[in-house]
Design an enzyme around this catalytic site. Structure first.
Site, PDB file in Angstrom:
ATOM      1  N   HIS A  86       0.732  -1.220  -0.016  1.00  0.00           N
ATOM      2  CA  HIS A  86      -0.099  -0.007  -0.104  1.00  0.00           C
ATOM      3  C   HIS A  86       0.879   1.240   0.146  1.00  0.00           C
ATOM      4  O   HIS A  86       2.058   1.202   0.124  1.00  0.00           O
ATOM      5  CB  HIS A  86      -0.846   0.147   1.375  1.00  0.00           C
ATOM      6  N   ASP A 126       0.562   5.006   1.718  1.00  0.00           N
ATOM      7  CA  ASP A 126      -0.129   5.654   2.953  1.00  0.00           C
ATOM      8  C   ASP A 126      -0.920   6.790   2.309  1.00  0.00           C
ATOM      9  O   ASP A 126      -0.670   7.867   1.847  1.00  0.00           O
ATOM     10  CB  ASP A 126       0.616   6.153   3.964  1.00  0.00           C
ATOM     11  N   HIS A 177       4.934   0.393   0.152  1.00  0.00           N
ATOM     12  CA  HIS A 177       5.542  -0.495   1.260  1.00  0.00           C
ATOM     13  C   HIS A 177       4.728  -1.629   1.830  1.00  0.00           C
ATOM     14  O   HIS A 177       3.436  -1.526   1.459  1.00  0.00           O
ATOM     15  CB  HIS A 177       6.057   0.529   2.375  1.00  0.00           C
ATOM     16  N   ARG A 187       4.739   6.389  14.113  1.00  0.00           N
ATOM     17  CA  ARG A 187       4.807   7.031  12.919  1.00  0.00           C
ATOM     18  C   ARG A 187       4.302   8.436  12.824  1.00  0.00           C
ATOM     19  O   ARG A 187       3.361   8.771  13.286  1.00  0.00           O
ATOM     20  CB  ARG A 187       4.144   6.370  11.776  1.00  0.00           C
TER      21      ARG A 187
HETATM   22  C1  SIN Z   1       2.932   1.730   7.799  1.00  0.00           C
HETATM   23  O1  SIN Z   1       2.283   0.964   6.760  1.00  0.00           O
HETATM   24  O2  SIN Z   1       3.151   2.653   7.645  1.00  0.00           O
HETATM   25  C2  SIN Z   1       3.595   0.819   8.751  1.00  0.00           C
HETATM   26  C3  SIN Z   1       4.774   0.216   8.322  1.00  0.00           C
HETATM   27  C4  SIN Z   1       5.504  -0.831   9.288  1.00  0.00           C
HETATM   28  O3  SIN Z   1       5.024  -0.922  10.339  1.00  0.00           O
HETATM   29  O4  SIN Z   1       6.716  -1.105   8.877  1.00  0.00           O
END
Ligand code: SIN
Length: 291
Positions: A118, A120, A266, A281
């Site tokens: 996905h 973000d 990612h 995050r």
């Molecule tokens: C996310 O999708 O922003 C999380 C990424 C992660 O936990 O490595």
């Protein structure tokens, strides 16, 4: 590799490497990701340091900073150099900082944020510029919980010119309900939904890239439902099954990764259940994607 992929890889990997004054750079792969050593992100950066970080960011798309000891304010200060911070929606009574999102999984988790390819926030009219994830506690078993990032410039460039030309004029809907499948979003949440070009240009470099992702993209507007499903599945499968366009980062305690949501996807790999993984995050607001 087919000839289109080889030609795209050759173009990407023959770029001259650049030296930086304020840190050293170790690429994770030739096409995406770099570890930066020599910066302490708990201190403010000066203009020269920042200009070099911005250059490395546009070159490598995913920057890894290890052994950082950051307070939430340090984390937010570093993100703030790149734009305004995004605020998460919160239910009434939740007084956590809306600019800092906990990323947490343990033995009681039934799902994990980001466990699938996905980008973000693409359901937003102005999707996120980038995100900074600071993992303080990777899984205690010493492995697992890696994250993968894919270079979506490369994904576009490895397509045949005929397919590129076909995709160039299309738009797709990105639906914020997709990540909630099987769950009920809180009633007070506003669920975003937006239409974006399938191929966009990076707002800073002008390079084209493929801007669809399985986490949010529901359908291509100009095609029939079956055609849209078939084409999106082909594109999603290409990203998921061609390791050449992605890098994989193993988290060590106190690692911060800063990635460009405008040209990457990612995937957080949930392979450590029932162990715990914890981090925070912070994301940065972006602009409307344009073809
Ligand atoms: C996310 O999708 O922003 C999380 C990424 C992660 O936990 O490595």
């Amino acid at each position: 590799m087919d000839s289109y992929t080889l030609a795209a890889a050759e173009r990407l990997t023959t770029r001259p490497a650049r030296d930086y004054r304020h840190f050293s750079v170790q690429p994770v792969t030739p096409v995406i990701g770099a570890e930066l050593t020599g910066l302490d992100l708990s201190r403010p950066l000066d203009d020269e340091q920042l200009a070099e970080v911005k250059d490395a960011f546009l070159t490598h798309h995913v920057l890894v900073f290890r052994d950082q000891h950051l307070s939430p304010d340090d984390h937010k200060r570093f993100a703030g150099y790149f734009g305004q911070l995004r605020r998460s929606q919160r239910v009434a009574g939740d007084d956590r900082d809306p600019e800092v999102l906990d990323i947490k999984a343990d033995g009681s988790s039934s799902f994990v944020d980001g466990n699938g390819w996905h980008t973000d926030g693409t359901a937003d009219a102005e999707p996120s510029l980038g995100s900074m994830l600071y993992i303080t506690r990777p899984p205690a078993i010493g492995s697992g919980g890696d994250t993968m990032w894919a270079n979506m410039h490369f994904a576009y460039e490895m397509l045949s010119p005929t397919m590129q030309a076909f995709l160039d004029g299309l738009t797709a809907v990105h639906d914020g309900l997709i990540p909630w499948q099987g769950y009920q979003p809180p009633l007070e949440y506003t669920i975003p939904k937006s239409e974006h070009p399938v191929v966009v240009r990076h707002p800073e470099t002008g390079r084209k890239l493929l801007f669809v992702n399985p986490g949010f993209t529901s359908h291509i507007v100009q095609l029939s439902p079956d055609e849209s499903r078939g084409l999106l599945d082909m594109l999603f499968t290409m990203v998921a099954t061609r390791p050449v366009l992605s890098c994989r980062v193993r988290w060590t305690p106190n690692t911060l990764v800063f990635w460009d949501n405008r040209c990457t996807q990612h995937h957080a790999i949930w392979d450590y259940y029932p162990h715990e993984r914890y981090g925070q995050r912070v994301s940065i607001n972006g602009t409307r994607p344009t073809a």
